[in-house]
Design a protein around this motif. Structure first.
Motif, PDB file in Angstrom:
ATOM      1  N   ARG A 166       0.837  -1.204   0.000  1.00 45.36           N
ATOM      2  CA  ARG A 166       0.000   0.000   0.000  1.00 45.36           C
ATOM      3  C   ARG A 166       0.873   1.255   0.000  1.00 45.36           C
ATOM      4  O   ARG A 166       0.631   2.208  -0.745  1.00 45.36           O
ATOM      5  N   GLY A 167       1.895   1.260   0.829  1.00 42.57           N
ATOM      6  CA  GLY A 167       2.796   2.408   0.888  1.00 42.57           C
ATOM      7  C   GLY A 167       3.555   2.612  -0.415  1.00 42.57           C
ATOM      8  O   GLY A 167       3.713   3.750  -0.881  1.00 42.57           O
ATOM      9  N   LEU A 168       4.019   1.519  -1.007  1.00 44.07           N
ATOM     10  CA  LEU A 168       4.730   1.624  -2.285  1.00 44.07           C
ATOM     11  C   LEU A 168       3.807   2.139  -3.384  1.00 44.07           C
ATOM     12  O   LEU A 168       4.197   3.018  -4.168  1.00 44.07           O
ATOM     13  N   LEU A 169       2.581   1.608  -3.440  1.00 40.50           N
ATOM     14  CA  LEU A 169       1.628   2.087  -4.450  1.00 40.50           C
ATOM     15  C   LEU A 169       1.324   3.566  -4.273  1.00 40.50           C
ATOM     16  O   LEU A 169       1.248   4.305  -5.250  1.00 40.50           O
ATOM     17  N   LYS A 170       1.145   3.982  -3.033  1.00 41.12           N
ATOM     18  CA  LYS A 170       0.867   5.406  -2.789  1.00 41.12           C
ATOM     19  C   LYS A 170       2.033   6.282  -3.243  1.00 41.12           C
ATOM     20  O   LYS A 170       1.827   7.334  -3.840  1.00 41.12           O
ATOM     21  N   ALA A 171       3.257   5.856  -2.972  1.00 36.21           N
ATOM     22  CA  ALA A 171       4.431   6.626  -3.397  1.00 36.21           C
ATOM     23  C   ALA A 171       4.518   6.684  -4.915  1.00 36.21           C
ATOM     24  O   ALA A 171       4.783   7.745  -5.496  1.00 36.21           O
ATOM     25  N   ILE A 172       4.293   5.558  -5.564  1.00 37.30           N
ATOM     26  CA  ILE A 172       4.364   5.492  -7.023  1.00 37.30           C
ATOM     27  C   ILE A 172       3.269   6.358  -7.643  1.00 37.30           C
ATOM     28  O   ILE A 172       3.517   7.125  -8.579  1.00 37.30           O
ATOM     29  N   ALA A 173       2.049   6.245  -7.113  1.00 37.80           N
ATOM     30  CA  ALA A 173       0.922   7.003  -7.659  1.00 37.80           C
ATOM     31  C   ALA A 173       1.060   8.500  -7.394  1.00 37.80           C
ATOM     32  O   ALA A 173       0.767   9.316  -8.265  1.00 37.80           O
ATOM     33  N   ALA A 174       1.514   8.864  -6.211  1.00 37.91           N
ATOM     34  CA  ALA A 174       1.649  10.290  -5.872  1.00 37.91           C
ATOM     35  C   ALA A 174       2.644  10.979  -6.797  1.00 37.91           C
ATOM     36  O   ALA A 174       2.457  12.132  -7.173  1.00 37.91           O
ATOM     37  N   ALA A 175       3.679  10.252  -7.186  1.00 38.47           N
ATOM     38  CA  ALA A 175       4.676  10.817  -8.095  1.00 38.47           C
ATOM     39  C   ALA A 175       4.309  10.611  -9.559  1.00 38.47           C
ATOM     40  O   ALA A 175       4.997  11.124 -10.435  1.00 38.47           O
ATOM     41  N   ASP A 176       3.240   9.859  -9.824  1.00 36.37           N
ATOM     42  CA  ASP A 176       2.823   9.515 -11.180  1.00 36.37           C
ATOM     43  C   ASP A 176       4.051   9.096 -11.996  1.00 36.37           C
ATOM     44  O   ASP A 176       4.361   9.653 -13.040  1.00 36.37           O
ATOM     45  N   MET A 177       4.761   8.103 -11.472  1.00 32.13           N
ATOM     46  CA  MET A 177       6.051   7.706 -12.029  1.00 32.13           C
ATOM     47  C   MET A 177       5.937   7.181 -13.454  1.00 32.13           C
ATOM     48  O   MET A 177       5.067   6.369 -13.748  1.00 32.13           O
ATOM     49  N   ASP A 178       6.836   7.683 -14.300  1.00 34.93           N
ATOM     50  CA  ASP A 178       6.948   7.126 -15.641  1.00 34.93           C
ATOM     51  C   ASP A 178       7.805   5.865 -15.539  1.00 34.93           C
ATOM     52  O   ASP A 178       8.360   5.571 -14.470  1.00 34.93           O
TER      53      ASP A 178
END
Length: 192
Positions: A54-66
């Protein structure tokens, strides 16, 4: 934790997390995800995996990582020592998940940040009144503005506004004041 790292259950967990966190599906609970994908794992072990993902997904989504940012992020995560990092299998599952869900997660986050109802359209015109037969003088121009408002999945609602010349001048002055305030905020945040 090697036995909790198989691809299918982890993909299911990630999709379930997305359903609950980003797509607001309240039927998907932590207990449901555990029973569905990790029934043989203890509650504590599942809770740790659940919170990590959950924490990893939130970090990835918040940064909208390419893809490049995601690869760099997950590479750093796989190199972390101790329980805070991710395995290569987990990194691969996160990559597959993000590749397929990035657009939908982004749309969900954008939709959640919009004000509702929102302005869907705006039309306007200026009417000039001609002299009447009785010889009365025209009262001056009148601006008519029609706003189309609506929330997501709702029919539009229309609001019609009428302004005389004084009100148009007042609205334009207030809009200029707002623009100056926004410009001041932008300039003050850019100086950091």
């Amino acid at each position: 934790m090697a036995h909790v790292e198989t691809a299918k259950p982890l993909s299911g967990l990630l999709n379930g997390l997305a359903q609950r966190v980003y797509y607001k599906n309240s039927d998907v609970t932590e207990e449901l995800l555990r029973n569905e994908f990790y029934p043989e794992v203890s509650r504590d072990e599942f809770k740790a995996l659940h919170e990590k993902m959950r924490g990893l997904l939130k970090a990835i989504a918040a940064a909208d990582m390419d893809p490049a940012q995601l690869e760099a992020f997950l590479t750093a995560q796989t190199r972390r020592q101790g329980g805070g990092g991710v395995s290569a299998d987990q990194a691969a599952a996160l990559t597959r998940f993000w590749k397929s869900q990035r657009g939908q997660v982004r749309e969900s986050l954008l939709a959640g940040s919009r004000w509702e109802p929102s302005l869907r359209g705006l039309t306007w015109r200026v009417d000039l009144q001609a002299a009447s037969r009785g010889g009365a003088a025209p009262s001056g121009p009148v601006a008519l503005m029609e706003l189309e408002l609506g929330g997501t999945g709702q029919d539009s609602e229309f609001v019609c506004l009428e302004f005389d010349e004084g009100k148009v001048t007042q609205v334009l002055k207030e809009m200029a004041d707002i623009q100056r305030s926004v410009d001041g905020l932008v300039h003050s945040t850019q100086s950091f």
